[in-house]
Motif scaffolding. Structure first.
Motif, PDB file in Angstrom:
ATOM      1  N   ASP A  11      -2.520  12.469 -10.336  1.00  0.00           N
ATOM      2  CA  ASP A  11      -2.601  11.809 -11.630  1.00  0.00           C
ATOM      3  C   ASP A  11      -2.391  10.302 -11.501  1.00  0.00           C
ATOM      4  N   ALA A  12      -1.754   9.915 -10.439  1.00  0.00           N
ATOM      5  CA  ALA A  12      -1.512   8.477 -10.255  1.00  0.00           C
ATOM      6  C   ALA A  12      -2.743   7.747  -9.746  1.00  0.00           C
ATOM      7  N   SER A  13      -3.765   8.455  -9.324  1.00  0.00           N
ATOM      8  CA  SER A  13      -4.977   7.797  -8.819  1.00  0.00           C
ATOM      9  C   SER A  13      -5.774   7.224  -9.971  1.00  0.00           C
ATOM     10  N   THR A  14      -6.500   6.163  -9.690  1.00  0.00           N
ATOM     11  CA  THR A  14      -7.324   5.520 -10.708  1.00  0.00           C
ATOM     12  C   THR A  14      -8.383   4.670 -10.044  1.00  0.00           C
ATOM     13  N   GLU A  15      -9.456   4.400 -10.742  1.00  0.00           N
ATOM     14  CA  GLU A  15     -10.508   3.559 -10.177  1.00  0.00           C
ATOM     15  C   GLU A  15     -10.033   2.148  -9.928  1.00  0.00           C
ATOM     16  N   THR A  16      -8.924   1.783 -10.540  1.00  0.00           N
ATOM     17  CA  THR A  16      -8.440   0.414 -10.353  1.00  0.00           C
ATOM     18  C   THR A  16      -7.691   0.251  -9.042  1.00  0.00           C
ATOM     19  N   LEU A  17      -7.347   1.371  -8.367  1.00  0.00           N
ATOM     20  CA  LEU A  17      -6.664   1.302  -7.085  1.00  0.00           C
ATOM     21  C   LEU A  17      -7.670   1.513  -5.966  1.00  0.00           C
ATOM     22  N   SER A  18      -7.559   0.707  -4.905  1.00  0.00           N
ATOM     23  CA  SER A  18      -8.510   0.831  -3.800  1.00  0.00           C
ATOM     24  C   SER A  18      -7.905   1.521  -2.590  1.00  0.00           C
ATOM     25  N   GLY A  19      -6.582   1.713  -2.542  1.00  0.00           N
ATOM     26  CA  GLY A  19      -5.988   2.377  -1.389  1.00  0.00           C
ATOM     27  C   GLY A  19      -4.477   2.321  -1.414  1.00  0.00           C
ATOM     28  N   LEU A  20      -3.868   3.213  -0.623  1.00  0.00           N
ATOM     29  CA  LEU A  20      -2.416   3.254  -0.470  1.00  0.00           C
ATOM     30  C   LEU A  20      -2.118   3.069   1.014  1.00  0.00           C
ATOM     31  N   TYR A  21      -1.362   2.019   1.352  1.00  0.00           N
ATOM     32  CA  TYR A  21      -1.154   1.656   2.754  1.00  0.00           C
ATOM     33  C   TYR A  21       0.332   1.658   3.087  1.00  0.00           C
ATOM     34  N   TRP A  22       0.585   2.035   4.326  1.00  0.00           N
ATOM     35  CA  TRP A  22       1.948   1.933   4.892  1.00  0.00           C
ATOM     36  C   TRP A  22       1.874   0.916   6.019  1.00  0.00           C
ATOM     37  N   TYR A  23       2.612  -0.180   5.849  1.00  0.00           N
ATOM     38  CA  TYR A  23       2.524  -1.262   6.823  1.00  0.00           C
ATOM     39  C   TYR A  23       3.715  -1.202   7.755  1.00  0.00           C
ATOM     40  N   VAL A  24       3.410  -1.099   9.061  1.00  0.00           N
ATOM     41  CA  VAL A  24       4.483  -1.110  10.059  1.00  0.00           C
ATOM     42  C   VAL A  24       4.124  -2.123  11.132  1.00  0.00           C
ATOM     43  N   ALA A  25       5.025  -3.014  11.387  1.00  0.00           N
ATOM     44  CA  ALA A  25       4.800  -4.005  12.433  1.00  0.00           C
ATOM     45  C   ALA A  25       5.303  -3.501  13.780  1.00  0.00           C
ATOM     46  N   VAL A  47      -5.623  -4.984   4.553  1.00  0.00           N
ATOM     47  CA  VAL A  47      -5.380  -4.423   3.231  1.00  0.00           C
ATOM     48  C   VAL A  47      -6.465  -4.901   2.266  1.00  0.00           C
ATOM     49  N   GLU A  48      -7.026  -3.975   1.518  1.00  0.00           N
ATOM     50  CA  GLU A  48      -8.055  -4.334   0.549  1.00  0.00           C
ATOM     51  C   GLU A  48      -7.426  -4.824  -0.752  1.00  0.00           C
ATOM     52  N   ALA A  49      -8.240  -5.524  -1.540  1.00  0.00           N
ATOM     53  CA  ALA A  49      -7.771  -5.957  -2.854  1.00  0.00           C
ATOM     54  C   ALA A  49      -7.533  -4.752  -3.743  1.00  0.00           C
ATOM     55  N   HIS A  50      -6.614  -4.888  -4.673  1.00  0.00           N
ATOM     56  CA  HIS A  50      -6.240  -3.844  -5.628  1.00  0.00           C
ATOM     57  C   HIS A  50      -5.653  -2.615  -4.931  1.00  0.00           C
ATOM     58  N   ALA A  51      -4.982  -2.824  -3.817  1.00  0.00           N
ATOM     59  CA  ALA A  51      -4.336  -1.735  -3.087  1.00  0.00           C
ATOM     60  C   ALA A  51      -2.831  -1.759  -3.322  1.00  0.00           C
ATOM     61  N   VAL A  52      -2.206  -0.602  -3.050  1.00  0.00           N
ATOM     62  CA  VAL A  52      -0.748  -0.512  -3.080  1.00  0.00           C
ATOM     63  C   VAL A  52      -0.265  -0.551  -1.642  1.00  0.00           C
ATOM     64  N   LEU A  53       0.627  -1.466  -1.346  1.00  0.00           N
ATOM     65  CA  LEU A  53       1.162  -1.616   0.003  1.00  0.00           C
ATOM     66  C   LEU A  53       2.621  -1.180   0.004  1.00  0.00           C
ATOM     67  N   LEU A  54       2.905  -0.166   0.842  1.00  0.00           N
ATOM     68  CA  LEU A  54       4.285   0.281   1.020  1.00  0.00           C
ATOM     69  C   LEU A  54       4.850  -0.479   2.207  1.00  0.00           C
ATOM     70  N   LEU A  55       5.868  -1.275   1.945  1.00  0.00           N
ATOM     71  CA  LEU A  55       6.427  -2.155   2.972  1.00  0.00           C
ATOM     72  C   LEU A  55       7.831  -1.664   3.329  1.00  0.00           C
ATOM     73  N   PRO A  56       8.020  -1.085   4.543  1.00  0.00           N
ATOM     74  CA  PRO A  56       9.362  -0.634   4.929  1.00  0.00           C
ATOM     75  C   PRO A  56      10.300  -1.828   5.129  1.00  0.00           C
ATOM     76  N   VAL A  57      11.497  -1.701   4.590  1.00  0.00           N
ATOM     77  CA  VAL A  57      12.491  -2.764   4.746  1.00  0.00           C
ATOM     78  C   VAL A  57      13.817  -2.133   5.122  1.00  0.00           C
ATOM     79  N   ARG A  58      14.603  -2.878   5.916  1.00  0.00           N
ATOM     80  CA  ARG A  58      15.950  -2.470   6.275  1.00  0.00           C
ATOM     81  C   ARG A  58      16.873  -3.657   6.062  1.00  0.00           C
ATOM     82  N   PRO A  59      17.999  -3.430   5.489  1.00  0.00           N
ATOM     83  CA  PRO A  59      18.924  -4.539   5.260  1.00  0.00           C
ATOM     84  C   PRO A  59      19.331  -5.254   6.533  1.00  0.00           C
ATOM     85  N   ASP A  60      19.298  -4.519   7.668  1.00  0.00           N
ATOM     86  CA  ASP A  60      19.802  -5.107   8.916  1.00  0.00           C
ATOM     87  C   ASP A  60      18.682  -5.512   9.873  1.00  0.00           C
TER      88      ASP A  60
END
Length: 428
Positions: A11-25, A47-60
């Motif tokens: 249900d969260a998908s929509t034509e306005t979203l172009s992709g869901l990405y997990w970025y790991v360096a 990453v394409e325009a209008h995409a959702v980028l999941l960016l892992p972060v750690r406090p340390d």
């Protein structure tokens, strides 16, 4: 795009979203708690325009933060910072400040679903705003195109005098592309005298409000002086506060030139370009009024070309016309302040002297006569022709009108002709 393995998250998908990405360096895998199937990337540039980028972060752990990603992609992507550990309020504030749109701590599917729903709503709103922006731009383009097809210069200034909009005709008037007009003041685009004159009228309009309409000359280039009918209106915002000035310039140069030609035709003799009889009396009446008020004397002269008919008869009317024009050129060359020369008709002319010139009338007339005798005389069967005989009369305008003075000057003229021509005679 597939946002999740489970159907309920679709249900969260929509034509306005172009992709869901997990970025790991550093090769960090997608946590199983995430419960979605993103595309794993190691190069943030993919990453394409209008995409959702999941960016892992750690406090340390230091790594690429939202700030660097936002600098690369601008507002085209939605960044969700994902942490497997609790995130302090200070870190959340820092992530938001750097450009993150959301922060998610891995606590289950429901929380991730909420993040994706917010991302969806964000892009829907962005898409709607972009659609409205494109629609407005299309409407503005149509309006601009319509204005550009009009030959009349049109412009809009803000309240500080900087141009906010104009059509092609106005830009052409300034001999500049529109891009060099917008954002600038007239003083940066036109001669100082022209800019100052228009700023003065703008200040008056800002003071009084409403509409202003007047004729003026515009000299935007050294060799191009134009005349325009300028209509200006003070523009106000929705609260009634003045916010700019709109103007329309109607080029009336040809009309003004036609008016000048008509005025010249009404005032001057078409052959010699000397004032005609009607204009002579109009100007004389003005000078007489001033002379009466100041108690000054005036002088008037009747001038006739000697044996002019014999020039026409022996050399033709074309030669006669040349003679008249040459004589007028000399008469007008001796014109000074306080002197008027006019063609009374045929080969007869009037001269009128007022102010300081009245005291020098005889001296000026004698100089005219001498020069004309030197340059314009020709021999004919009737005798020397092309010289002038002059009769002059001085008068007090408070006691004698110009018609009577001219009759006395005319009598003196015949006296000069009777006594040998090419001479000046003073009336009694």
């Amino acid at each position: 795009m597939s946002l999740a393995r489970r159907p309920e998250l679709s249900d969260a998908s929509t034509e306005t979203l172009s992709g869901l990405y997990w970025y790991v360096a550093d090769g960090e895998p997608v946590p199983p708690e995430l419960d979605v199937a993103p595309i794993i990337i190691h190069d943030i540039r993919t990453v394409e325009a209008h995409a959702v980028l999941l960016l892992p972060v750690r406090p340390d752990t230091a790594g690429p933060g939202p700030e660097q990603i936002r600098a690369l992609h601008g507002q085209d992507i939605y960044i969700i910072a994902v942490s497997q550990l609790p995130v302090s309020l200070a870190l959340q504030q820092q992530l938001y400040a750097e450009g993150a749109d959301d922060v998610h701590v891995l606590e289950g599917r429901v929380a991730m679903f909420a993040c994706l729903a917010r991302a969806k709503r964000h892009f829907e709103r962005s898409h709607g705003a972009e659609t409205k922006r494109r629609d407005l731009k299309a409407q503005l383009d149509i309006l601009q195109d319509a204005l550009d097809h009009l030959p009349t210069p049109i412009y809009l200034k803000n309240i500080n005098g900087r141009y906010q909009a104009c059509n092609t005709a106005f830009a052409n008037l300034l001999s500049r592309p529109r891009e060099e007009v917008i954002g600038h003041r007239l003083e940066e685009l036109a001669p100082a005298e022209t800019a100052e004159k228009h700023e003065t009228s703008d200040a008056r309009l800002r003071e009084l409000g409403g509409l202003m309409c007047y004729e003026t000359d515009v000299c935007l280039h050294d060799d191009d002086q134009r005349y325009v009918m300028l209509h200006k209106a003070l523009v106000s915002d929705e609260h009634g506060k003045p916010c700019g000035i709109a103007g329309v310039m109607i080029d009336i140069t040809e009309r003004k030139r036609l008016e000048a030609r008509l005025m010249n035709a009404a005032e001057r003799d078409p052959l010699t370009d000397a004032f005609n009889r009607r204009k002579f009396f109009e100007l004389a009446d003005q000078a007489i009024t001033d002379a009466i008020r100041q108690g000054e004397r005036l002088c008037v002269a009747a001038i006739d070309v000697d044996h002019f008919k014999s020039i026409n008869d022996e050399f033709g009317h074309a030669e006669g016309d040349i003679t008249l024009c040459s004589i007028v050129d000399i008469l007008r060359a001796h014109e000074t302040e306080g002197m008027i020369v006019a063609r009374a008709g045929g080969e007869e002319f009037f001269a009128f002297f007022f102010g300081a010139a009245a005291a020098r009338a005889e001296e000026i007339l004698q100089a005219m006569r001498t020069e004309i005798s030197h340059y314009c005389q020709v021999k004919t069967a009737a005798g020397l022709a092309g010289t002038i005989s002059v009769g002059m009369a001085c008068f007090d305008p408070a006691a004698e009108n110009i018609d009577r003075a001219l009759r006395r000057a005319d009598a003196a003229l015949y006296h000069a002709k009777h006594n040998g021509r090419n001479r000046l005679s003073r009336a009694r």
